[in-house]
Design an enzyme around this catalytic site. Structure first.
Site, PDB file in Angstrom:
ATOM      1  N   HIS A 192       0.743  -1.353   0.053  1.00  0.00           N
ATOM      2  CA  HIS A 192      -0.146   0.028  -0.008  1.00  0.00           C
ATOM      3  C   HIS A 192       0.740   1.251  -0.107  1.00  0.00           C
ATOM      4  O   HIS A 192       2.146   1.167   0.294  1.00  0.00           O
ATOM      5  CB  HIS A 192      -1.072  -0.159   1.581  1.00  0.00           C
ATOM      6  CG  HIS A 192      -0.258  -0.247   2.587  1.00  0.00           C
ATOM      7  ND1 HIS A 192       0.352  -1.286   3.020  1.00  0.00           N
ATOM      8  CD2 HIS A 192       0.017   0.601   3.569  1.00  0.00           C
ATOM      9  CE1 HIS A 192       0.912  -1.156   4.189  1.00  0.00           C
ATOM     10  NE2 HIS A 192       0.687   0.159   4.315  1.00  0.00           N
ATOM     11  N   GLY A 193       0.225   2.264  -0.393  1.00  0.00           N
ATOM     12  CA  GLY A 193       0.885   3.574  -0.158  1.00  0.00           C
ATOM     13  C   GLY A 193      -0.049   4.703  -0.604  1.00  0.00           C
ATOM     14  O   GLY A 193      -0.958   4.562  -1.241  1.00  0.00           O
TER      15      GLY A 193
END
Length: 154
Positions: free
Chosen positions: A66-67
């Site tokens: 994720h980011g």
């Protein structure tokens, strides 16, 4: 938050044939760039930078990379079922074959955390993961992931 709030049926890719974590992240970046009109290198860099802080392999063959990326206005998910598990530096050192990617707006706070929590709950369920592993069909995988939501809506 429901899975259908962050994941569309066409964002489930199965089976994906990759041999390494690096290649997987390249495939994720390509898919995200094409689907969301984002810069591929920006997505790749974002995911790799997050991964450098600690592996996103949460165990039992599952990873949740994720980011935060510029250019989106809500949390977006993509799901990849790998044809064969790959080494991922997961917390339990087991290879990964189920990968749920979350991309969030730069300024997201609670929304990003709620999405991570929801995806974690889903992928912590051994029966759900076993069902997803039993089929290569992307539409069937989406149906498995959203089955609880469909029964609650009825």
């Amino acid at each position: 938050m429901d899975i259908t709030d962050i994941l569309d049926p066409d964002a489930v890719i199965s089976p994906l044939r990759v041999q390494s974590k690096k290649r997987l992240f390249q495939e994720i970046a390509q898919a995200a760039a094409a689907r969301l009109s984002l810069d591929e290198n920006t997505v790749l860099t974002t995911l790799l930078e997050r991964e450098s802080l600690g592996p996103t392999g949460v165990g039992r063959g599952v990873a949740i990379p994720h980011g935060r990326v510029d250019g989106i206005d809500q949390v977006i998910g993509l799901f990849f079922k790998l044809e064969t598990p790959i080494p991922f530096d997961a917390v339990d050192r087991k290879p990964v074959d189920l990968v749920f990617v979350l991309l969030a707006p730069i300024d997201s706070g609670a929304e990003h955390l709620k999405a991570l929590a929801r995806v974690s709950r889903l992928l912590r369920d051994d029966q759900t993961c076993a069902k997803m592993r039993s089929t290569p069909d992307a539409q069937a995988i989406f149906a498995i992931m959203t089955a609880d939501e469909a029964s609650q809506a009825a």
